[in-house]
Design a protein around this motif. Structure first.
Motif, PDB file in Angstrom:
ATOM      1  N   LEU A  22       0.489   7.759   2.972  1.00  0.00           N
ATOM      2  CA  LEU A  22       0.895   7.249   4.275  1.00  0.00           C
ATOM      3  C   LEU A  22      -0.296   6.850   5.142  1.00  0.00           C
ATOM      4  O   LEU A  22      -0.102   6.341   6.249  1.00  0.00           O
ATOM      5  CB  LEU A  22       1.722   8.305   5.014  1.00  0.00           C
ATOM      6  N   TYR A  23      -1.477   7.085   4.679  1.00  0.00           N
ATOM      7  CA  TYR A  23      -2.692   6.793   5.424  1.00  0.00           C
ATOM      8  C   TYR A  23      -3.789   6.436   4.420  1.00  0.00           C
ATOM      9  O   TYR A  23      -3.601   6.545   3.209  1.00  0.00           O
ATOM     10  CB  TYR A  23      -3.109   8.018   6.246  1.00  0.00           C
ATOM     11  N   GLN A  24      -4.949   6.014   4.914  1.00  0.00           N
ATOM     12  CA  GLN A  24      -6.071   5.703   4.050  1.00  0.00           C
ATOM     13  C   GLN A  24      -7.022   6.885   3.948  1.00  0.00           C
ATOM     14  O   GLN A  24      -7.128   7.693   4.884  1.00  0.00           O
ATOM     15  CB  GLN A  24      -6.819   4.470   4.566  1.00  0.00           C
ATOM     16  N   TRP A  25      -7.725   6.955   2.836  1.00  0.00           N
ATOM     17  CA  TRP A  25      -8.640   8.069   2.629  1.00  0.00           C
ATOM     18  C   TRP A  25      -9.747   8.095   3.677  1.00  0.00           C
ATOM     19  O   TRP A  25     -10.310   9.157   3.982  1.00  0.00           O
ATOM     20  CB  TRP A  25      -9.265   7.994   1.230  1.00  0.00           C
ATOM     21  N   THR A  26     -10.057   6.940   4.256  1.00  0.00           N
ATOM     22  CA  THR A  26     -11.117   6.879   5.260  1.00  0.00           C
ATOM     23  C   THR A  26     -10.781   7.717   6.483  1.00  0.00           C
ATOM     24  O   THR A  26     -11.683   8.214   7.173  1.00  0.00           O
ATOM     25  CB  THR A  26     -11.345   5.416   5.686  1.00  0.00           C
ATOM     26  N   ALA A  27      -9.484   7.878   6.788  1.00  0.00           N
ATOM     27  CA  ALA A  27      -9.082   8.698   7.930  1.00  0.00           C
ATOM     28  C   ALA A  27      -9.445  10.163   7.692  1.00  0.00           C
ATOM     29  O   ALA A  27      -9.864  10.873   8.624  1.00  0.00           O
ATOM     30  CB  ALA A  27      -7.577   8.556   8.176  1.00  0.00           C
ATOM     31  N   VAL A  28      -9.296  10.627   6.462  1.00  0.00           N
ATOM     32  CA  VAL A  28      -9.653  12.002   6.122  1.00  0.00           C
ATOM     33  C   VAL A  28     -11.165  12.178   6.170  1.00  0.00           C
ATOM     34  O   VAL A  28     -11.686  13.142   6.740  1.00  0.00           O
ATOM     35  CB  VAL A  28      -9.116  12.374   4.725  1.00  0.00           C
ATOM     36  N   TYR A  42       0.839  -1.201   0.000  1.00  0.00           N
ATOM     37  CA  TYR A  42       0.000   0.000   0.000  1.00  0.00           C
ATOM     38  C   TYR A  42       0.874   1.251   0.000  1.00  0.00           C
ATOM     39  O   TYR A  42       0.644   2.187  -0.785  1.00  0.00           O
ATOM     40  CB  TYR A  42      -0.907  -0.018   1.232  1.00  0.00           C
ATOM     41  N   LEU A  43       1.872   1.255   0.883  1.00  0.00           N
ATOM     42  CA  LEU A  43       2.750   2.418   1.017  1.00  0.00           C
ATOM     43  C   LEU A  43       3.560   2.653  -0.246  1.00  0.00           C
ATOM     44  O   LEU A  43       3.626   3.778  -0.761  1.00  0.00           O
ATOM     45  CB  LEU A  43       3.676   2.211   2.213  1.00  0.00           C
ATOM     46  N   PHE A  44       4.186   1.597  -0.775  1.00  0.00           N
ATOM     47  CA  PHE A  44       5.068   1.783  -1.918  1.00  0.00           C
ATOM     48  C   PHE A  44       4.293   2.150  -3.185  1.00  0.00           C
ATOM     49  O   PHE A  44       4.819   2.857  -4.049  1.00  0.00           O
ATOM     50  CB  PHE A  44       5.898   0.519  -2.164  1.00  0.00           C
ATOM     51  N   ALA A  45       3.047   1.681  -3.295  1.00  0.00           N
ATOM     52  CA  ALA A  45       2.220   2.062  -4.444  1.00  0.00           C
ATOM     53  C   ALA A  45       1.989   3.561  -4.475  1.00  0.00           C
ATOM     54  O   ALA A  45       1.917   4.170  -5.551  1.00  0.00           O
ATOM     55  CB  ALA A  45       0.883   1.315  -4.397  1.00  0.00           C
ATOM     56  N   GLY A  46       1.873   4.175  -3.304  1.00  0.00           N
ATOM     57  CA  GLY A  46       1.729   5.624  -3.247  1.00  0.00           C
ATOM     58  C   GLY A  46       3.047   6.351  -3.431  1.00  0.00           C
ATOM     59  O   GLY A  46       3.105   7.412  -4.056  1.00  0.00           O
TER      60      GLY A  46
END
Length: 289
Positions: A206-212, A83-87
């Protein structure tokens, strides 16, 4: 003695060419510029192109331990490394293409002042160099995804390709704008450095969109967040490389197709604006440098 006349339109006033279309017509010059940029960058370097692996590897390790281990995101997100490296590969390509294109004209001032050639070649060559450095990172990402059971569908692969195309257009458009402005005002480089500094945090790397969404809800802040083209682009890469891995609990962004369409539109408009600004200032480059 006989004289001959050349047909009208044989000569083209400098700075009044066809812009990016001239880049397509002069692909050989583009190839030479890309080779020059790579040679200059790695001149005297021991590792050479291996830096394309070392830099993102160090960046990944730092983020993984700082965010994944210490802030325990690796527990909240399955296969957090993928997940991290894809971003990261998205932000790295954007940062290199945008940053180098901003400095392309100033960095090639000797050529700009001596001969005329389509100046967009310098910006496009910066994009190509970024793409060359993107390939090794993509290979590492694919290997890591395969080790976690990556099994993408054609739709998911297409989403990744679409995301990269939008990313390249957006990066080139911004590079043309700031590259031209940077000739007149060197402050443009500092502005770009500031933008790149926050780019990693302004999209779900570094985080998921759900956190925003949990904090801002369905407010105007959420709309602005999604209108940042990097946000849906990163999500497309997550959908392509992270979602098909074993155990990944992928939750799609609401109306992702709409946000992707808006990102594509914004990117195209940015490229059009960039070409317009670039050609408006092109005639002053030599004298300003």
């Amino acid at each position: 003695m006989s004289t001959s006349t050349l047909p009208a339109g044989t000569f083209v006033e400098p700075g009044r060419g066809s812009g990016l279309l001239d880049v397509v017509r002069q692909r050989f010059l583009l190839k030479l510029l890309v080779r020059k940029d790579l040679r200059v960058r790695y001149r005297g370097s021991v590792l050479g192109m291996l830096w394309s692996y070392v830099k993102p590897a160090v960046q990944f390790v730092v983020y993984y331990f700082a965010v994944g281990v210490f802030l325990q995101m690796n527990r909240a997100v399955d296969n957090f490394a993928v997940y991290l490296f894809a971003g990261i590969v998205v932000v790295n390509f954007f940062g290199e293409a945008f940053g180098n294109a901003t400095r392309a004209i100033v960095g090639n001032n000797a050529l700009v002042k001596k001969i005329y050639l389509p100046r967009e070649l310098f910006s496009v060559s910066a994009l190509w160099v970024a793409f060359i450095h993107f390939i090794p990172q993509l290979v590492v990402l694919v290997i890591g995804a395969l080790l976690t059971g990556w099994s993408p569908s054609l739709v998911q692969l297409g989403a990744g390709l679409l995301g990269f195309v939008i990313l390249a257009i957006f990066s080139l458009g911004l590079g043309l704008v700031f590259g031209a402005v940077n000739v007149m005002f060197r402050d443009a480089e500092n502005i770009v450095d500031l933008l790149l500094m926050v780019a990693t945090w302004a999209s779900p790397v570094l985080y998921q969109w759900t956190a925003v969404r949990a904090v801002v809800g369905d407010s105007w802040v959420w709309t602005v967040y999604q209108l940042n083209p990097l946000t849906p682009i990163v999500e497309l890469f997550h959908y392509c490389f992270w979602a098909p891995t074993n155990g990944a609990q992928y939750v799609g962004v609401p109306n992702l197709g709409t946000w992707v369409g808006l990102a594509a539109l914004i990117s195209v408009l940015t490229l059009v604006l960039g070409e317009w600004v670039f050609r408006r200032l092109d005639g002053r480059f030599a004298q300003e440098l």
